[in-house]
Design an enzyme around this catalytic site. Structure first.
Site, PDB file in Angstrom:
ATOM      1  CG  ASP A  81      -2.066   0.991   1.197  1.00 58.00           C
ATOM      2  OD1 ASP A  81      -2.390   1.391   0.061  1.00 58.00           O
ATOM      3  OD2 ASP A  81      -2.583   1.203   2.242  1.00 58.00           O
ATOM      4  CG  HIS A  82      -0.436   4.917   0.100  1.00 56.85           C
ATOM      5  ND1 HIS A  82      -1.049   5.865  -0.482  1.00 56.85           N
ATOM      6  CD2 HIS A  82      -1.725   4.456   1.101  1.00 56.85           C
ATOM      7  CE1 HIS A  82      -2.281   5.982  -0.377  1.00 56.85           C
ATOM      8  NE2 HIS A  82      -2.705   5.126   0.355  1.00 56.85           N
ATOM      9  CG  ASP A 106       0.622   7.767  -3.371  1.00 53.70           C
ATOM     10  OD1 ASP A 106       0.424   8.624  -4.296  1.00 53.70           O
ATOM     11  OD2 ASP A 106      -0.039   7.833  -2.399  1.00 53.70           O
ATOM     12  N   GLY A 150      -8.398   8.568   6.733  1.00 49.04           N
ATOM     13  CA  GLY A 150      -8.768   8.898   7.946  1.00 49.04           C
ATOM     14  C   GLY A 150     -10.099   9.317   8.273  1.00 49.04           C
ATOM     15  CG  HIS A 166      -6.552   4.877  -1.583  1.00 50.42           C
ATOM     16  ND1 HIS A 166      -5.233   4.523  -1.172  1.00 50.42           N
ATOM     17  CD2 HIS A 166      -6.288   4.402  -2.895  1.00 50.42           C
ATOM     18  CE1 HIS A 166      -4.569   3.722  -1.944  1.00 50.42           C
ATOM     19  NE2 HIS A 166      -5.299   3.724  -3.172  1.00 50.42           N
ATOM     20  N   GLY A 167      -9.376   5.538   1.552  1.00 52.60           N
ATOM     21  CA  GLY A 167     -10.110   6.368   2.475  1.00 52.60           C
ATOM     22  C   GLY A 167     -11.356   5.763   2.755  1.00 52.60           C
ATOM     23  N   GLY A 168     -11.363   4.533   2.885  1.00 55.21           N
ATOM     24  CA  GLY A 168     -12.741   3.827   3.122  1.00 55.21           C
ATOM     25  C   GLY A 168     -13.326   4.163   4.679  1.00 55.21           C
ATOM     26  CG  ASN A 223      -7.150   0.899  -0.267  1.00 50.74           C
ATOM     27  OD1 ASN A 223      -7.524   0.126  -1.304  1.00 50.74           O
ATOM     28  ND2 ASN A 223      -5.800   1.507  -0.418  1.00 50.74           N
ATOM     29  CB  THR A 277      -8.780   5.386  10.023  1.00 51.67           C
ATOM     30  OG1 THR A 277      -7.591   5.810   9.362  1.00 51.67           O
ATOM     31  CG2 THR A 277      -8.690   5.995  11.201  1.00 51.67           C
TER      32      THR A 277
HETATM   33  P1  13P Z   1      -8.603   4.961   5.672  1.00 48.09           P
HETATM   34  O1  13P Z   1      -7.607   5.037   6.889  1.00 48.09           O
HETATM   35  O2  13P Z   1      -9.482   6.128   5.639  1.00 48.09           O
HETATM   36  O3  13P Z   1      -9.529   3.648   5.858  1.00 48.09           O
HETATM   37  O4  13P Z   1      -7.771   4.757   4.307  1.00 48.09           O
HETATM   38  C1  13P Z   1      -7.125   3.713   4.298  1.00 48.09           C
HETATM   39  C2  13P Z   1      -6.543   3.729   2.847  1.00 48.09           C
HETATM   40  O5  13P Z   1      -6.932   4.345   1.890  1.00 48.09           O
HETATM   41  C3  13P Z   1      -5.150   3.169   2.839  1.00 48.09           C
HETATM   42  O6  13P Z   1      -4.545   3.112   1.619  1.00 48.09           O
END
Ligand code: 13P
Length: 295
Positions: free
Chosen positions: A85-86, A107, A186, A213-215, A235, A238
């Site tokens: 990831d990233h 990324d 986040g 990203h950012g689920g 993804n 958090t």
């Molecule tokens: P969150 O931390 O918001 O769930 O996002 C995770 C993410 O996109 C990891 O690549």
């Protein structure tokens, strides 16, 4: 079943309109919670390795860590993709391929567009010659510097432009594309709104799987909207991390700090599993462990 590439796990996802959940693992506890939850559901899963496990580790630490991951993935009764990831540099991505990842994300979204494209293109050549899939990002999904972000604070100028996405995919040959359409890494304070119109335009021009990203900040309705409008990998991190640290904090308070480490590990493991099944309990299609179909 065991280990598969990102391309394999997402093979029919565009045509059949489903998404597969992707979760970052921090240790054996997370790995077991994520893979076991997928096995219980009989669903494929993408297990993600955060970039610092490839970046900051020497050869010996890397092989110790990756051997444990690979062992669990290979014994899984459902398809599991082991994904970096990233990946934040060329070296980080190559180390992850060497470690055994079946998929990497480079990324370069904070780099100038042409540089992002050039590095991605090189990595695609290397990864594909090793049978490894590649995800890249165009536009930029931001992260709050601490605390939570309001939906109105999201920088819309960094959203993915459909024409750029088309060109990027054609030039680089990537297997999956992360797009910026309204989420951040986040948690949100308010309600995030996915730019579904933009997503539709990207989906129209780009035929490969799309990644969100950012689920963690997404409510149920936005999970659905994302999949309906063409997202194939979501993804989520958090939410798992906060569940684990919250459970440890509660245990420490309950026993006034006098508690064995194993009890903390067990509490974190259970909390992580519960976070994975939380949405599943409220609706069969809303689990972060998604493989929902919308036709
Ligand atoms: P969150 O931390 O918001 O769930 O996002 C995770 C993410 O996109 C990891 O690549």
């Amino acid at each position: 079943m065991g280990l598969v590439t990102l391309t394999e796990i997402l093979k029919e996802s565009v045509e059949k309109k489903y998404a597969v959940g992707a979760f970052d693992t921090l240790d054996d506890n997370f790995t077991e919670a994520i893979v076991a939850a997928a096995e219980e559901e009989g669903l494929p899963v993408i297990l993600m390795v955060p970039n610092f496990f490839a970046d900051d580790r020497d050869e010996r630490q890397m092989s110790f860590y990756f051997n444990r991951l690979l062992d669990r993935c290979q014994r899984a009764t459902v398809p599991v993709c082991l994904h970096l990831d990233h990946g934040n540099s060329f070296a980080c991505c190559v180390k992850a391929i060497h470690g055994g990842c079946t998929s990497i994300m480079f990324d370069g979204s904070a780099l100038p567009g042409e540089e992002n494209m050039a590095i991605t293109k090189e990595l695609v050549k290397i990864a594909h010659s090793c049978g490894v899939s590649v995800e890249a990002e165009i536009g930029h999904v931001g992260s709050p510097e601490g605390g939570e972000l309001e939906a109105s604070d999201v920088d819309t100028s960094k959203y993915t432009k459909p024409e750029d996405a088309k060109r990027f995919v054609e030039e680089t040959g990537v297997d999956a594309l992360a797009v910026a359409v309204g989420t951040v890494h986040g948690l949100f304070k308010g309600t995030p709104k996915i730019d579904t119109e933009r997503l539709d335009q990207i989906r129209e021009l780009v035929k490969i799987p799309l990644v969100l990203h950012g689920g963690s900040g997404l409510p149920e309705s936005e999970f659905r909207a994302a999949i309906e409008h063409g997202i194939n990998k979501i993804n989520f991190f958090t939410g798992l991390s906060l569940a684990a640290s919250g459970a440890i904090d509660a245990k420490l308070k309950e026993f006034n700090g006098k508690i064995h480490y194993i009890e903390l590990i067990n509490a974190a493991h259970e909390a992580c599993k519960a976070a994975l099944s939380k949405r599943r309990a409220s609706s069969p299609v809303s689990s972060p462990l998604i493989r929902s179909r919308y036709s």
